[in-house]
Design an enzyme around this catalytic site. Structure first.
Site: not given
Length: 317
Positions: A178, A180
């Site tokens: 992930h 971000s």
């Protein structure tokens, strides 16, 4: 007296001179610090002799602090999703500090390999944080322009296949990550991807590593960065060269396999500074790199620029 000394040594009363010398000598560094194995084997702990155990922290990507200057800077980030496009400019400077923190730990090993064999597979989790800090921009109170967070989990399986011209196929792996930047709209950026990776080496001089990934789809309204894979790419190829004991050079290329991607390139040079513990090689490097293309940071996924950085990096610890 010589026969008596010899007899005493035999019964353990007086150790022979060779034993005393061995006792005074420093113990060899083992596990993932063992220079008897190649860097790729020690980095991924591919063999029994390179095993440093589970749940111990190790470096992953370089821990770096460097001065960075770009040919331009993204003062008004935009996205194909209108919700994620800034409406005003921020007076960022082209000069800033680049800071990277990256660590990992091994969760398990010998999941598919023989515990009594020579080779070791492994399951890892890792985290990489990358920040651009406007430390010279006193007019804006020296803010962090962007910070990317990248947790991941990955599995590595060792191989020993001999290839032409002296190359060896050393590992393959699979992972999930992930990425971000922790921002709110309109500056929010994030995506998830799965990847396959593999690595090859020629002695301890050349390393070739490849990675291919697939983005996990999101709904249109939740997608902060549509078509990010067309800018950052869908694959990565990295070539590393140990020029000599003190110098290393690397080239990294990212691109899209369908021919529609933008991609990027990075050229790096590292020079070893000082000596390590017990006479080993130091992990501290003078680190220079040039990046050109898209996606140097997540906020710049669709913004093309050239960045030069110079600073210090600490490699695997």
């Amino acid at each position: 007296t010589a026969p008596a000394a010899s007899a005493n040594a035999m019964v353990g009363l007086t150790p022979p001179a060779s034993a005393l010398a061995a006792a005074d000598a420093p113990a060899p560094i083992g596990g993932c610090r063992n220079d008897g194995y190649t860097e790729m084997s020690r980095f991924w702990e591919l063999e029994a002799g390179t095993d440093c155990g589970t749940f111990s922290f190790r470096g992953y990507r370089p821990l770096s602090v460097s001065f960075a200057v770009g040919d331009k800077v993204n003062r008004q980030p935009s996205s194909l999703n209108p919700v994620n496009s800034a409406t005003t400019e921020t007076d960022y400077q082209k000069q800033e500090m680049r800071i990277q923190l990256s660590v990992r730990t091994k969760l398990a090993q010998n999941l598919l390999t023989d515990p009594n064999g020579k080779l070791r597979d492994s399951l890892w989790i890792g985290y990489t944080g990358l920040s651009y800090w406007q430390v010279f921009n006193s007019d804006l109170s020296r803010p962090f322009r962007t910070t990317d967070h990248q947790p991941e989990i990955f599995y590595v399986y060792p191989t020993t296949a001999q290839l032409p011209f002296g190359w060896r196929w050393r590992y393959s792996g699979i992972g999930l990550e992930h990425q971000s930047n922790g921002q709110s709209d309109p500056l929010s950026r994030s995506w998830n991807r799965t990847y396959l990776m593999t690595g090859f080496e020629l002695d301890n001089r050349l390393q070739l590593q490849a990675k291919i990934w697939h983005r996990i789809n999101e709904s249109a309204e939740d997608d902060n960065n549509p078509n990010i894979q067309n800018y950052i790419g869908r694959s990565e190829l990295k070539l590393g060269w140990n020029v000599n004991q003190r110098n290393w050079m690397g080239v990294t290329a990212r691109g899209s396999l369908n021919g529609h991607g933008k991609g990027s390139g990075r050229v790096e040079w590292m020079h070893t500074l000082g000596d390590g513990w017990m006479g080993g090689k130091s992990n501290l490097r003078l680190h220079a790199q040039v990046f050109h293309g898209y996606g140097d940071s997540l906020i710049d996924y669709n913004y093309k620029r050239t960045v030069f950085s110079l600073g210090f990096s600490l490699l695997d610890f």
